[in-house]
Design an enzyme around this catalytic site. Structure first.
Site, mmCIF file in Angstrom:
data_model
loop_
_atom_site.group_PDB
_atom_site.id
_atom_site.type_symbol
_atom_site.label_atom_id
_atom_site.label_comp_id
_atom_site.label_asym_id
_atom_site.label_seq_id
_atom_site.Cartn_x
_atom_site.Cartn_y
_atom_site.Cartn_z
ATOM 1 N N GLY A 139 0.816 -1.206 0.000
ATOM 2 C CA GLY A 139 0.000 0.000 0.000
ATOM 3 C C GLY A 139 0.847 1.253 0.000
ATOM 4 O O GLY A 139 1.645 1.490 -0.888
ATOM 5 N N GLY A 140 0.634 2.085 1.027
ATOM 6 C CA GLY A 140 1.319 3.369 1.115
ATOM 7 C C GLY A 140 0.440 4.503 0.619
ATOM 8 O O GLY A 140 -0.637 4.283 0.044
ATOM 9 N N TYR A 156 3.338 10.996 13.567
ATOM 10 C CA TYR A 156 3.983 12.115 12.874
ATOM 11 C C TYR A 156 3.023 12.633 11.814
ATOM 12 O O TYR A 156 1.894 12.150 11.711
ATOM 13 C CB TYR A 156 5.327 11.693 12.268
ATOM 14 C CG TYR A 156 5.376 10.303 11.663
ATOM 15 C CD1 TYR A 156 4.874 10.060 10.386
ATOM 16 C CD2 TYR A 156 5.921 9.238 12.360
ATOM 17 C CE1 TYR A 156 4.919 8.792 9.827
ATOM 18 C CE2 TYR A 156 5.973 7.963 11.812
ATOM 19 C CZ TYR A 156 5.480 7.745 10.546
ATOM 20 O OH TYR A 156 5.525 6.481 9.990
ATOM 21 N N ASP A 157 3.466 13.621 11.046
ATOM 22 C CA ASP A 157 2.575 14.324 10.103
ATOM 23 C C ASP A 157 1.411 14.985 10.837
ATOM 24 O O ASP A 157 0.333 15.169 10.267
ATOM 25 C CB ASP A 157 2.032 13.383 9.019
ATOM 26 C CG ASP A 157 3.102 12.962 8.021
ATOM 27 O OD1 ASP A 157 4.143 13.643 7.962
ATOM 28 O OD2 ASP A 157 2.905 11.965 7.321
ATOM 29 N N GLU A 212 -3.942 3.645 3.432
ATOM 30 C CA GLU A 212 -4.050 5.039 3.869
ATOM 31 C C GLU A 212 -5.192 5.727 3.116
ATOM 32 O O GLU A 212 -4.975 6.290 2.063
ATOM 33 C CB GLU A 212 -2.726 5.758 3.648
ATOM 34 C CG GLU A 212 -1.569 5.133 4.422
ATOM 35 C CD GLU A 212 -0.259 5.892 4.297
ATOM 36 O OE1 GLU A 212 -0.279 7.093 3.919
ATOM 37 O OE2 GLU A 212 0.786 5.301 4.572
ATOM 38 N N MET A 270 1.822 5.670 13.348
ATOM 39 C CA MET A 270 2.475 6.762 12.638
ATOM 40 C C MET A 270 2.242 8.075 13.405
ATOM 41 O O MET A 270 1.377 8.882 13.054
ATOM 42 C CB MET A 270 1.953 6.843 11.211
ATOM 43 C CG MET A 270 2.290 5.608 10.387
ATOM 44 S SD MET A 270 1.837 5.736 8.644
ATOM 45 C CE MET A 270 0.056 5.549 8.746
#
Length: 378
Positions: free
Chosen positions: A99-100, A207-208, A142, A205
């Site tokens: 994915g990603g 972050y972001d 995502e 995750m």
């Protein structure tokens, strides 16, 4: 009988000590595309220090139109190098992430939509892991129920996909997933308890949390907020997942080895929350406006002319020179996140991505941030 009882008791104590002193995870994502960066930023799988990671996750493979998994453009070379890392560290676990961000939701949503398509995907994933002697699969959708091609039914369908993967893997393969930490991103996408109950590990995750599209500078991975404001922070994300049914002992705390950058509207207004006109200038290696690898950040700072400050409330550093502003991680901030993971009794830590560290030691020691992550086991 008395001696036998003492021996039995000693065996129980020893077994308990083994359970409670197991090593924490240091999960290393490797971004496949950094093989295309110019030197000294070029990074391939054989640049990984296999003794500094407990798990290495190859990112990414994509999805095909027939519920299958597409190999990367470079073919099987990356998987061959991934497998060779076990010659260095036989205890290393190797996984592939499917994915990603570029994959989005459309194909994932279609795969998850029925028992038949889920079953086909699972069998294809098992074939991939078997063919390349991998230890597991990392789901990086995502995000369910978000983006083009997504559906509200993605939420229960994703839970079904995870449950069916787990059952079919039968303990032979690891099943992990990368998920966003923030409530505003995670709440629309997941039945958190249902997902966590069927995953071996959750790569959070964290972050972001602030992005280059924001109108002001901000910390993408501030540990805490200023004063009583603890939203959009690492701590808030961890507490959200745990409070909604995810087991702390399954969570790997994600740490970014890349920086967020902005161009200041007024170079004299250069603190956190300063107005910006857009993303920062791209680096010579990563070539991406608004983002720099840690190796690029430390090289800039070592060249001089930058003011570096450590935000005492958010527990992360930032730097500025002229109209350029960088929010990043350093050894101190990474070490504080490691201590936080210990305090919260998390499974360990995770990095996105190992190839953004100073792996050549341009600024000093090799892999300074990754070494800081490894203090999770000190």
């Amino acid at each position: 009988m008395k001696m036998r009882g003492i021996i039995f008791l000693l065996a129980v104590v020893l077994e308990a000590s083994v359970v409670t002193t197991h090593a924490k995870n240091v999960v290393c994502y490797v971004a496949d595309w950094t093989i295309g960066r110019p030197e000294p930023g070029r990074f391939d799988i054989d640049n990984v220090d296999a003794n500094l990671c407990t798990h290495v996750i190859y990112a990414f493979v994509g999805l095909g139109d027939n519920n299958n998994i597409k190999l990367p453009d470079r073919g099987v070379d990356g998987f061959d190098k991934l497998r060779a890392l076990k010659n260095i560290n036989p205890n290393l676990k190797t996984l592939v992430a499917v994915g990603g961000g570029a994959e989005g939701s459309e194909r994932f949503s279609r795969i998850a939509s029925s028992p038949e398509s889920r079953g086909q995907f699972i069998e294809n994933a098992i074939s991939l892991m078997k063919n390349f002697n991998l230890d597991g699969l990392d789901l990086d959708w995502e995000y369910p129920a978000q983006g083009n091609g997504a559906s509200p039914q993605d939420v229960p369908n994703y839970t079904n996909l995870v449950r069916e993967c787990k059952a079919r893997f039968s303990g032979q393969y690891l099943l992990t997933a990368a998920v966003p930490s923030s409530e505003w991103s995670a709440r629309p996408s997941y039945d958190i308890a249902g997902v966590c109950n069927n995953l071996d590990l959750i790569n959070l995750m964290a972050y972001d949390l602030h992005n280059v599209g924001d109108p002001v500078t901000g910390m993408q991975a501030g540990l805490y907020g200023p004063g009583k404001d603890d939203t959009d922070t690492v701590n808030a994300g961890v507490r959200f997942w745990i409070n909604n049914g995810c087991q702390a002992e399954k969570i790997n705390l994600g740490v970014p080895f890349y920086a967020k950058t902005w161009t200041l509207t007024n170079p004299n207004d250069n603190g956190v929350g300063a107005p910006v006109s857009g993303p920062g200038s791209p680096g010579p290696l990563s070539a991406n406006p608004g983002s720099l690898s840690y190796s690029e950040v430390c090289s800039k700072i070592n060249a001089g002319g930058w003011t570096v400050r450590y935000d005492e409330q958010r527990r992360v550093p930032y730097a500025f020179q002229g109209d350029q502003w960088i929010g990043f991680e350093n050894v101190q901030s990474v070490s504080e996140k490691v201590q936080y993971a210990k305090d919260q009794q998390l499974a360990g830590v995770m990095v996105w991505a190992i190839n953004d560290d100073d792996f050549h030691g341009i600024c000093g020691d090799q892999y300074p941030l990754l070494h800081a992550l490894n203090t999770i086991n000190n």
